[in-house]
Design an enzyme around this catalytic site. Structure first.
Site, PDB file in Angstrom:
ATOM      1  N   HIS A  36      16.350  -3.197   3.455  1.00 11.74           N
ATOM      2  CA  HIS A  36      15.656  -2.050   4.053  1.00 11.74           C
ATOM      3  C   HIS A  36      15.650  -2.099   5.585  1.00 11.74           C
ATOM      4  CE1 HIS A  36      11.802  -4.451   4.159  1.00 11.74           C
ATOM      5  NE2 HIS A  36      11.542  -3.671   5.183  1.00 11.74           N
ATOM      6  N   ASP A  93      16.480  -6.198  -2.376  1.00  8.09           N
ATOM      7  CA  ASP A  93      16.227  -5.954  -0.951  1.00  8.09           C
ATOM      8  C   ASP A  93      16.816  -7.117  -0.142  1.00  8.09           C
ATOM      9  OD1 ASP A  93      15.328  -4.815   1.374  1.00  8.09           O
ATOM     10  OD2 ASP A  93      13.186  -5.157   1.007  1.00  8.09           O
ATOM     11  N   SER A 103       9.532  -7.818   8.319  1.00 14.04           N
ATOM     12  CA  SER A 103      10.520  -7.693   7.252  1.00 14.04           C
ATOM     13  C   SER A 103      11.842  -8.343   7.595  1.00 14.04           C
ATOM     14  CB  SER A 103      10.764  -6.232   6.936  1.00 14.04           C
ATOM     15  OG  SER A 103       9.737  -5.777   6.106  1.00 14.04           O
TER      16      SER A 103
HETATM   17  N1  ARG Z   1       8.192  -3.884   4.955  1.00 12.37           N
HETATM   18  C1  ARG Z   1       7.593  -4.541   6.055  1.00 12.37           C
HETATM   19  C2  ARG Z   1       8.488  -4.493   7.295  1.00 12.37           C
HETATM   20  O1  ARG Z   1       9.385  -3.699   7.304  1.00 12.37           O
HETATM   21  C3  ARG Z   1       7.024  -5.894   5.708  1.00 12.37           C
HETATM   22  C4  ARG Z   1       6.033  -5.775   4.623  1.00 12.37           C
HETATM   23  C5  ARG Z   1       5.310  -6.997   4.322  1.00 12.37           C
HETATM   24  N2  ARG Z   1       4.005  -6.529   3.995  1.00 12.37           N
HETATM   25  C6  ARG Z   1       3.071  -7.276   3.470  1.00 12.37           C
HETATM   26  N3  ARG Z   1       1.889  -6.774   3.298  1.00 12.37           N
HETATM   27  N4  ARG Z   1       3.327  -8.533   3.102  1.00 12.37           N
HETATM   28  O2  ARG Z   1       8.229  -5.098   8.336  1.00 12.37           O
END
Ligand code: ARG
Length: 280
Positions: A89, A134, A231
């Site tokens: 992503h 992912d 992420s």
């Molecule tokens: N999807 C997020 C990013 O793009 C990270 C998500 C992690 N979230 C969590 N609550 N552990 O940075």
């Protein structure tokens, strides 16, 4: 941090319903809209990391933003001298020229060196709604002298993975999910216990959304977690005094809320895919 999140507990349900609409950090607003979607939600409840433990961690930068602090939107880690592992992503829909990789900088202050990308290898089974698969590999145009992180393969998984195993997560993302300008200049880390997929799939947790190719880590009471901007970064553990890569920061619900454990791509399930991807 813990007490703060307990107080926030009452707000959890409401926030969960509207977390998609949660204010995005202004620095992300400077970037194109699709960049904002890449970094849904840094380390909450952590501390400054010891940079010597994370030399293989890199920052992914939006190549069109000159200031590295504002340009950083995801992380990655060296798995060979020329290949960086990240989340699908973080790179989906982006071309090689739109991203650069910052190496050798634990603080986003202009130190370190940016390297161009030769090729992005996105897992072709990546599903943006379920977040299945992912995982992506970024092949660099030049090699570095940085030692890669050791990644866990399928054979080791069952022996080493267990409930409550200490998982180290690190990144430059938000330190407070409710404050859009809480991104960190210095690399932070936190230690969170691994949870079983059964626990993580309970209805008051992630309610069956955690697949076999994912794992969860976090405290039941919350307060320590990865967050927006983390992420693609590493979830590691220590075996025989050595850091081993177990997961990639993938998704969650807000950050650090009770029972809303962070969800990670289970790297051991992708060893064949990884071997093929790095050979390209
Ligand atoms: N999807 C997020 C990013 O793009 C990270 C998500 C992690 N979230 C969590 N609550 N552990 O940075």
């Amino acid at each position: 941090m813990r007490t703060k999140f307990t107080l926030f507990g009452a707000l959890a349900a409401a926030l969960l319903l509207c977390h998609v609409a949660l204010a995005k950090p202004p620095e992300f607003e400077l970037a194109a809209k699709r960049w904002m979607n890449k970094a849904e939600f840094k380390i909450v409840g952590g501390q400054d990391a010891d940079p010597s433990m994370y030399r293989w961690q890199v920052a992914l930068l939006n190549a069109s933003v000159p200031n590295v602090f504002y340009a950083q939107y995801c992380s990655g880690m060296f798995i060979t001298a020329t290949a960086v592992l990240t989340a699908a992503h973080c790179v989906e829909g982006l071309s090689e020229k739109e991203i650069s990789v910052l190496v050798g900088a634990s603080t986003l202050d202009g130190t370190g060196k940016t390297i161009d990308i030769r090729k992005i290898v996105l897992h072709d089974g990546y599903n943006s709604s379920s977040k299945e698969n992912d995982i992506a590999v970024i092949l660099l145009a030049a090699s570095t002298a940085i030692d890669p992180v050791t990644w866990l393969d399928t054979n080791h998984e069952d022996k080493l993975f267990s409930e409550n195993l200490d998982i180290y997560v690190s990144g430059w993302g938000l330190t407070d999910p409710f404050s859009s300008n809480s991104k960190s200049k210095s690399l932070k880390d936190a230690v969170v216990p691994m949870q079983t997929n059964d626990t993580c799939n309970r209805s008051d947790a992630h309610n069956k959304r955690v697949l076999e190719s994912m794992f969860c880590a976090g405290l039941h009471v919350g307060g320590e977690d990865t967050c927006l901007g983390d992420s693609g970064g590493p979830a590691t553990y220590v075996a025989d005094g050595k850091r081993m890569l177990a997961g990639i920061v993938s998704w969650g619900a807000v950050c650090g809320l009770p029972k809303k454990y962070g969800v990670y791509t289970r790297v051991s399930r992708f060893s064949d895919w990884l071997r093929e991807a790095i050979s390209r």
